[in-house]
Design an enzyme around this catalytic site. Structure first.
Site, mmCIF file in Angstrom:
data_model
loop_
_atom_site.group_PDB
_atom_site.id
_atom_site.type_symbol
_atom_site.label_atom_id
_atom_site.label_comp_id
_atom_site.label_asym_id
_atom_site.label_seq_id
_atom_site.Cartn_x
_atom_site.Cartn_y
_atom_site.Cartn_z
ATOM 1 N N ARG A 177 67.839 26.962 35.154
ATOM 2 C CA ARG A 177 66.918 26.548 36.218
ATOM 3 C C ARG A 177 67.454 25.293 36.906
ATOM 4 N NH1 ARG A 177 64.433 29.503 31.924
ATOM 5 N NH2 ARG A 177 63.188 31.137 32.918
ATOM 6 N N ASP A 206 70.190 33.299 33.152
ATOM 7 C CA ASP A 206 68.783 33.567 33.456
ATOM 8 C C ASP A 206 68.688 34.041 34.898
ATOM 9 O OD1 ASP A 206 65.827 33.440 33.337
ATOM 10 O OD2 ASP A 206 66.216 32.206 31.570
ATOM 11 N N HIS A 281 65.352 38.775 32.362
ATOM 12 C CA HIS A 281 65.931 37.525 32.873
ATOM 13 C C HIS A 281 67.375 37.759 33.331
ATOM 14 C CE1 HIS A 281 62.587 34.863 32.041
ATOM 15 N NE2 HIS A 281 62.448 35.413 30.855
ATOM 16 N N ASP A 344 63.317 38.278 25.547
ATOM 17 C CA ASP A 344 61.944 37.900 25.874
ATOM 18 C C ASP A 344 61.574 38.339 27.281
ATOM 19 O OD1 ASP A 344 63.864 35.970 26.789
ATOM 20 O OD2 ASP A 344 62.197 34.690 27.398
ATOM 21 N N GLU A 345 60.289 38.415 27.519
ATOM 22 C CA GLU A 345 59.722 38.580 28.862
ATOM 23 C C GLU A 345 60.462 39.639 29.685
ATOM 24 O OE1 GLU A 345 57.901 34.102 29.510
ATOM 25 O OE2 GLU A 345 59.970 34.472 30.115
ATOM 26 N N TRP A 425 58.397 31.846 19.429
ATOM 27 C CA TRP A 425 58.024 30.897 20.471
ATOM 28 C C TRP A 425 56.588 31.059 20.940
ATOM 29 C CZ3 TRP A 425 56.696 31.810 25.671
ATOM 30 C CH2 TRP A 425 56.860 33.139 26.131
ATOM 31 N N TYR A 450 57.592 22.882 22.283
ATOM 32 C CA TYR A 450 57.940 23.044 23.699
ATOM 33 C C TYR A 450 57.918 21.674 24.368
ATOM 34 C CZ TYR A 450 58.826 27.928 24.351
ATOM 35 O OH TYR A 450 59.431 29.170 24.349
ATOM 36 N N ASP A 452 59.061 20.723 27.174
ATOM 37 C CA ASP A 452 58.880 20.656 28.626
ATOM 38 C C ASP A 452 57.406 20.466 28.986
ATOM 39 O OD1 ASP A 452 58.518 23.227 27.561
ATOM 40 O OD2 ASP A 452 58.914 24.226 29.459
ATOM 41 N N TRP A 500 62.946 23.687 28.489
ATOM 42 C CA TRP A 500 63.115 24.553 29.653
ATOM 43 C C TRP A 500 63.088 23.682 30.906
ATOM 44 C CZ3 TRP A 500 64.605 29.260 28.443
ATOM 45 C CH2 TRP A 500 64.261 29.783 27.189
ATOM 46 N N GLU A 502 62.658 24.177 34.370
ATOM 47 C CA GLU A 502 62.093 24.470 35.686
ATOM 48 C C GLU A 502 61.762 23.199 36.466
ATOM 49 O OE1 GLU A 502 60.704 28.119 33.247
ATOM 50 O OE2 GLU A 502 61.201 26.015 32.914
#
Length: 815
Positions: A177, A206, A281, A344-345, A425, A450, A452, A500, A502
């Protein structure tokens, strides 16, 4: 023995010892992080002088290199020249490195007396960690780059026997990111090493960028390492999203730079684990090689936006050959046992519509579950199982190369790859499920790990992804509870913090988010839970901040500030609770908006207040303000601290953040709406959310019992405008009263006319005034702000053209 010989030896011993004594008495303190598992304080100190010799006889060249690095740092920062010697037992003070067989790989013993220092270990890892402990026993100046001769260059006498609780102690960094240069990666690794962490999880690919050079596929960096713009502000502030209009990149690490990073980490006994995301991702890769998607005709772009995207790798042979080729190059660069494959995701929308995917599902005989999966208790779709096939196939290839895979806990869905390690996570349950199924697991749960997330009052902090996760909360996390079953204790192999990026645009922001909470996790990974102590940790953190300053680490300094909480105690009265993490500091405060001084009121216990006050608080030590002033408007009213009911029920995490900060909503005494603190637009954390629609008559009911007949004449409440987040402010409110809680009478209805900003979000504070009335129960009926144009006012996730808006409230006050 002749008398003359005896006197000569006695004088010689006194001469030797005199070089190891301090002329000025110094109190022995042991500010070591992580806390050693066995530490016995001793009297006296070992003084570093030019007479001290370093003995490494019968050790390996690797251990000699560790000793040389120590000698070099002492010379740089103190000007003292320690000398190595071939002599095993020199007649001078010594620092002796002794190889002892049979100790754990990372274990060490450290014995410091006024005469000598003995470091014992079986492997270089243990010697390295012993040296990290020695550094922390020395003046903080040892971490600098300047010579400071006037510091007290001595080490307190001590007996330490130490070994880590977990074999995996890691920190993660997302460089996709936002990208961080090699020199910053070195600095990050240094911080891990000095706190005895042994894993650096390098998140390299990503949707927002591909950051590793792959020789066979040059377009991954030619195209995938840059994006045309980047999101401005928080994700849900604006719809459509607003971008900065500035190209980002190309940013990536060459293979030579990767080798340098891996070597740099290895010198500090840190393993670098690369993460190559699959099957989700994947947009940076698909932008470069669209033929790896389910629809090659789409023009894929590297995203300048955060989130989860439906465009994923298609499980066809070309994709697997591509990923296998990448793994081949990655394995040559990273000698780590593990390769992280993400997992993930991964949305399955595209796979459901893809003819190839559906044919493959049929060929593999995959079907939707009719009963819950025994591992996670969930019914999984055939597409979930296709992801399991994808991961399992890649695992077999990686296993054949002599490596193992780690994946995020979604790899549990649809069946876990046979030899995979799960990184938990989404809370702790994924790791526990994996461990109970006989798989190794690494605990990195949101929110505790986490980093962030917010760690101080959001209204004064830089924008982050959300949450609220203080140093105290992170430190309190225990990856393996004492009552866990033996299978869980066996298979949870470690802990990791995640960063992370972002909303982490710069190196200073990364420092701020990662530290000091990464240091708390370092202690969790190394120190047995029974040996951890929050107050002790805070005492040791004072020195840790000195070290970070010398390392130019711009850590969050909330440690020196005051956190303002409110809480209902046994007296049933809402009170202010102030806390600072700085040990033995005095908290002074004012309630008139003025800046506190050492002469201001001193906080000694929770206190109630009346009316509206501007609370200002700061921590002091020896009459010096330690950090910054923390401020908060507080609103005492007739329902402050009272319990209430709502229909519909509140959604998500609600309630004040109090005490141990173990979870949002853990303090069930105030529920966030009556805690005396109003919401703001910095974060969603203070707000309480409600989903209203036709089923709820498009309204929200709030009911509170005043306990006895009470005169009321005004209602004040906060409501939020944030259409991008599907939130509109209340359009009207009906105030009703009752003497028995059964039959209600309407005394006021107010309709609101509002001016909205062109973009962004806005908090409204509404006041409803009516003729004074005595009542025991009050019901407020908040009317929905209306509907939103799906896809115009907010992101379109469902097919409807119009969708009901949510209501966000904070605070509700009655006067």
């Amino acid at each position: 023995m002749k008398k003359g010989t005896y006197l000569f030896l006695l004088c010689l011993m006194m001469f030797i010892s005199s070089g190891c004594q301090q002329t000025k008495e110094i109190v022995n303190e042991y500010h070591i992080i992580p806390q050693p598992n066995i530490l016995v304080a001793q009297k006296g100190r070992f003084e570093l002088t030019d007479r001290v010799q370093v003995v490494t006889a019968h050790t390996t060249p690797e251990v000699e290199a560790i000793a040389d690095a120590f000698i070099g740092r002492i010379k740089l920062t103190s000007g003292i020249s320690l000398k190595t010697t071939e002599e095993e037992y020199p007649q001078t003070p010594v620092i002796r490195f002794m190889t002892i067989s049979g100790m754990e790989k990372e274990a060490y013993d450290l014995a410091v007396t006024p005469e000598n220092i003995i470091i014992s270990a079986s492997e270089p890892n243990g010697f390295f960690y012993a040296i990290q402990t020695l550094y922390q026993l020395l003046p903080s100046a040892v971490y600098g780059e300047q010579t400071v001769k006037r510091a007290a260059w001595s080490i307190p006498a001590v007996e330490i026997s130490d070994a880590p609780r977990f074999g995996y102690r890691g920190m993660h960094l997302d460089v996709c990111r936002h990208f961080f240069p090699v020199e910053y990666i070195y600095k990050y690794i240094d911080m891990l090493a000095m706190h005895k962490m042994n894993i650096f999880h390098f998140h390299l690919t990503d949707d927002q960028g591909w950051r590793i050079e792959i020789k066979k596929y040059p377009k991954l960096t030619e195209i995938g390492s840059k994006r045309k713009h980047t999101l401005i502000d928080y994700y849900y502030v604006n719809w459509p999203h607003v971008f900065d209009g500035t190209a980002y990149g190309p940013f990536f690490y060459t293979q030579e730079q990767i080798k340098d990073i891996v070597a740099y980490a290895a010198e500090r006994y840190i393993t670098v684990i690369p993460e190559i995301e699959m099957p989700g991702h994947a947009l940076a890769a698909l932008a470069a090689y669209p033929e790896l998607s389910c629809d090659p005709n789409i023009n894929y772009e590297v995203k300048g936006l955060w989130g989860v995207f439906k465009e994923v790798f298609c499980p066809k042979e070309k994709t697997f050959r591509f990923l296998e080729d990448i793994i081949d190059e990655v394995i040559e660069l990273f000698p780590s046992r593990y390769i992280h494959v993400g997992g993930d995701e991964c949305p399955k929308n595209v796979w459901k519509k893809c003819a190839h995917c559906q044919a493959l599902i049929g060929k593999l005989g995959l079907t939707d579950d009719t009963t819950p999966n025994p591992v996670d208790g969930i019914k999984h779709s055939k597409e979930d199982k296709l992801q399991s096939y994808f991961i399992t196939r890649m695992e077999k290839y990686i296993n054949a190369k002599g490596r193992s895979i780690i994946g995020w806990d979604e790899i549990l869905e649809g069946g876990l790859a046979p030899n995979a390690t799960v990184m938990s996570w989404r809370g702790v349950q994924g790791g526990l499920n994996a461990a109970k199924a006989g798989h190794d697991a690494i605990m990195t749960p949101s929110p505790y790990a986490y980093l962030d997330h917010y760690q101080e009052e959001p209204s004064i902090a830089p924008t982050t992804i959300g949450g609220y996760n203080t140093l105290k909360k992170t430190y309190g996390y225990n990856p393996v509870p004492d009552d866990a079953d033996e299978l869980v204790k066996k298979h949870i192999i470690g802990v990791q913090g995640n960063v992370w990026s972002e909303y982490i645009q710069t190196e200073e922001r990364c420092d701020y988010q990662a530290f000091p909470r990464a240091i708390a996790l370092a202690e969790t990974g190394w120190t047995e839970d029974r040996n951890k102590d929050w107050n002790s940790f805070c005492n040791r953190m004072v020195n840790a901040y000195e070290r970070m300053e010398l390392k130019n680490v711009k850590a969050c300094r909330n440690f020196f500030d005051v956190n303002i909480n409110t809480h209902v105690d046994e007296s049933k009265e809402l009170k202010v609770v102030l806390e600072t993490f700085y040990p033995n500091a005095e908290i002074h405060y004012t309630i008139d908006g003025s800046t506190p001084t050492p002469n201001s009121e001193q906080y000694t216990a929770p206190f109630a207040w009346t009316g509206t006050v501007s609370l200002q608080a700061a921590a002091f030590k020896e009459d010096k303000m330690l950090g910054k002033v923390t401020s908060k408007m507080l609103y005492a009213n007739l329902i402050s601290g009272k319990a209430f009911t709502t229909n519909p029920n509140m959604r998500g995490s609600t309630g004040d953040i109090f005490g141990e900060n173990d979870a949002l909503g853990a303090d069930r005494t105030t529920f966030g709406l009556t805690n005396g603190k109003r919401g703001n637009i910095a974060s969603y954390t203070p707000w309480t959310s409600f989903k209203v629609n036709e089923k709820t008559n498009n309204e929200l009911e709030f009911t509170v019992n005043m306990d006895s007949p009470t005169r009321i004449e005004q209602v004040v409440f906060g409501t939020l405008y944030n259409p991008a987040f599907r939130v509109l402010p209340v359009s009207a409110v009906i105030v009703q009263v009752s003497t028995d809680g059964q039959k209600y009478t309407t005394i006021k209805e107010e309709i609101f006319t509002r001016e909205y900003p062109e973009r962004g979000r806005k908090a409204f504070t509404d006041t409803v005034v009516f003729e004074p009335i005595e009542t025991t129960y009050v019901k407020l009926r908040f009317k929905s702000g209306g509907v939103l144009r799906n896809g115009i006012d907010c992101r379109k996730d469902t097919p409807e053209e119009l969708i009901p808006s949510d209501i966000y409230l904070d605070e509700i006050e009655i006067y």
